[in-house]
Design a protein around this motif. Sequence first.
Motif, short mmCIF file in Angstrom:
data_model
loop_
_atom_site.label_atom_id
_atom_site.label_comp_id
_atom_site.label_asym_id
_atom_site.label_seq_id
_atom_site.Cartn_x
_atom_site.Cartn_y
_atom_site.Cartn_z
N VAL A 1 -23.85 -10.79 -0.64
CA VAL A 1 -22.69 -10.36 0.14
C VAL A 1 -22.96 -8.96 0.68
N GLY B 1 -20.48 -18.96 -8.32
CA GLY B 1 -19.95 -18.14 -7.24
C GLY B 1 -20.81 -16.97 -6.83
N GLY B 2 -21.84 -16.68 -7.59
CA GLY B 2 -22.69 -15.55 -7.24
C GLY B 2 -23.49 -15.83 -5.98
N GLU B 3 -23.62 -14.82 -5.13
CA GLU B 3 -24.39 -14.95 -3.90
C GLU B 3 -24.64 -13.58 -3.29
N SER C 1 -16.16 -9.35 0.01
CA SER C 1 -15.48 -9.88 -1.16
C SER C 1 -16.21 -11.10 -1.68
N LEU C 2 -15.99 -11.37 -2.95
CA LEU C 2 -16.60 -12.53 -3.59
C LEU C 2 -15.75 -12.93 -4.78
N ARG C 3 -15.73 -14.22 -5.07
CA ARG C 3 -14.97 -14.71 -6.22
C ARG C 3 -15.90 -15.44 -7.16
N VAL D 1 -25.18 -11.74 -8.43
CA VAL D 1 -24.46 -11.18 -7.29
C VAL D 1 -25.32 -10.08 -6.69
N GLN E 1 -12.09 -11.89 -8.99
CA GLN E 1 -12.03 -11.63 -7.56
C GLN E 1 -12.55 -10.23 -7.32
#
Length: 128
Positions: A12, A8-10, A17-19, A124, A82
């Motif tokens: 942003v 899920g890391g990216e 928001s990121l999960r 992240v 989250q």
Amino acid sequence: QVQLVESGGELVQAGGSLRLSCAASGVTFSWYAMGWFRQAPGKEREFVAGISASSRTRLYADSVKGRFTITRDNAKNTMSLQMGSMEPEDTAVYYCAARKLQVEAGRHYYTEYGMDYWGKGTLVTVSS
């Protein structure tokens, strides 16, 4: 063989928001307290959030309290983080970790040296 795999890391934008997710295998997931830690460039790895085996206890670092939420699904052997209202200071590699612990416990149980298993991390990046 125990495996913890983060995803899920990216990249942003700030305010976004990121999960993150962590999938566990090779363990009886419901016997383990789980935690998220992070390591920013040039800094030591730090605690972000922890959740007890039962989910009754959830703990957060002051820096993420009110912005991040940790959850787990013992039926699916997964844990999530989250993240909201993200800040450039949240930029780090995020690690999932597990500690065999079935009782409700305080923050002092969620330490880098107290956890039994670690994932390899997911990056992240929060842009300003």
